[in-house]
Design an enzyme around this catalytic site. Structure first.
Site, short mmCIF file in Angstrom:
data_model
loop_
_atom_site.label_atom_id
_atom_site.label_comp_id
_atom_site.label_asym_id
_atom_site.label_seq_id
_atom_site.Cartn_x
_atom_site.Cartn_y
_atom_site.Cartn_z
N HIS A 108 -0.41 5.06 7.02
CA HIS A 108 0.25 5.66 5.87
C HIS A 108 0.55 7.15 6.04
O HIS A 108 -0.18 7.86 6.73
CB HIS A 108 -0.62 5.45 4.63
N ASP A 158 -3.45 8.36 7.60
CA ASP A 158 -4.32 7.44 8.32
C ASP A 158 -3.50 6.70 9.37
O ASP A 158 -2.38 7.13 9.68
CB ASP A 158 -5.05 6.49 7.35
N SER A 200 0.80 -1.23 0.00
CA SER A 200 0.00 0.00 0.00
C SER A 200 0.83 1.27 0.00
O SER A 200 0.31 2.35 -0.28
CB SER A 200 -0.94 0.02 1.21
#
Length: 360
Positions: free
Chosen positions: A328, A325, A36
């Protein structure tokens, strides 16, 4: 006075040409693999809702406030590295382009991102697109390129392109929490060995497919993510998780150094995201940050107890937060990382930085 206008025009034209030249791609293409930290939308096309970022408030600072599948309020670090290499942003997700005509991409230009949020070095990590599958998809893409420009031309293009890999964090998380943070020395060493064995397999597979310029991004100090800090009674970093991470990063450095002496023509840089993030954590004010422990988007303690979603709040001063978040980084952090990994000193990129790799 008559010379002033021509000279002025010449100066303007020269500056304009320099700007255009600077904006031209410095390599034929960039091929991206990982999790991610690099995903730009491959997971959007997967069934289910796991490991996706194709909804608000993701993308709130992306052009047109579009949630693209990037795990960020805007760009991720790969976007900024691609920009430094002369591209508009990260290449597009493979799943979005595989069945569509893209002349430049199919002729070995621009590149493709195969990265999938939730994946790891180990294929047992996550339920998304494994690293093995990502490389298989690249093999199919390489075959398509060769069929259009000949094998010899494809080989030349790939040897000059950059292969970016950003992975390992999910594996580290999974092992640490599966063992309750109390793994024995033998268990930890076994984990490292399995990880390095698999990483070796992946790198050799890409080399056999034509990769020569490797840009690896190591695992950041995931013990300092909000999702980790929320498990500490004082909201501090989980030192054990960071120690595990650093041990893996150190072994990757040794691995790639050894491989580069075995595989002819291989050149590499390791972007030290661990040091980039720790430098920010140790001196937030130095980079203009007010919060390096909380998630900008989320709910609960440190914004980490409920993941970022359309139902959660998000901060307005996003440029002052390390984390977007609970895992990240923000667009602002990714931009800083991009500068450090592309053209930074050996503390942030070694044995050479990405700029030097691109120009080699």
């Amino acid at each position: 006075m008559k010379l002033a206008v021509p000279l002025l025009l010449l100066a303007v034209i020269s500056a304009a040409l320099s700007a255009v030249s600077a904006a031209l791609p410095k390599v034929p293409a960039v091929y991206v693999f990982g999790d991610s930290t690099a995903d730009v939308g491959n997971n959007n096309y997967l069934p289910g809702k796991d490991a996706k970022a194709d909804f608000p408030h993701y993308g709130v600072d992306f052009p047109h406030q579009t949630p693209t599948g990037r795990f960020s309020n805007g760009y991720n670090t790969i976007d900024f590295l691609a920009i430094h290499m002369g591209f508009k942003r990260s290449p597009p997700p493979y799943v979005a382009v595989v069945n569509k005509p893209h002349p430049l991409i199919l002729r070995g230009r621009r590149g493709v991102s195969f990265a999938s949020g939730g994946s790891g070095i180990l294929d047992s990590t996550g339920t998304t697109i494994t690293m093995t599958k990502q490389i298989q998809d690249f093999a199919a893409h390489e075959s398509n390129i060769a069929s259009r420009v000949t094998s010899a031309v494809a080989k030349g293009l790939l040897s000059k392109s950059v292969f970016l890999i950003s992975s390992g964090g999910n594996d580290v998380f999974a092992f640490f929490f599966a063992t309750g943070g109390n793994a024995t020395a033998d268990q930890t060493e076994q984990f490292y060995n399995v990880m390095i064995t698999n990483y070796t397999t992946h790198l050799k597979a890409l080399y056999d497919l034509g990769a020569r310029k490797f840009a690896l991004i190591n695992v950041p100090p995931v013990g300092c993510c909000p999702i980790s800090r929320v498990r500490h009674p004082l909201g501090a970093c989980l030192d054990g998780l960071n120690t595990l991470t650093k041990g893996f990063n150190d072994r990757v450095s040794v691995l790639v150094k050894n491989l580069s002496s075995e595989m002819e023509g291989m050149k590499y840089t390791i972007g030290n995201s661990y040091n980039v993030v720790m430098s920010i954590v140790s001196d937030p004010a130095g980079v203009g940050y007010k919060d390096v422990s909380s998630a900008c988007c989320g709910l609960g303690k440190l914004g980490a107890e409920v993941m970022c979603s359309p139902n959660t709040t998000f901060c307005t001063n996003r440029n002052e937060f390390l984390f977007w978040d609970r895992i990240h980084p923000t667009h602002a952090t990714s931009e800083k990382a991009g500068f450090a990994l592309y053209g930074g000193a050996s503390e942030y990129a070694s044995p050479i930085n990405l700029k030097q790799l691109v120009e080699s």
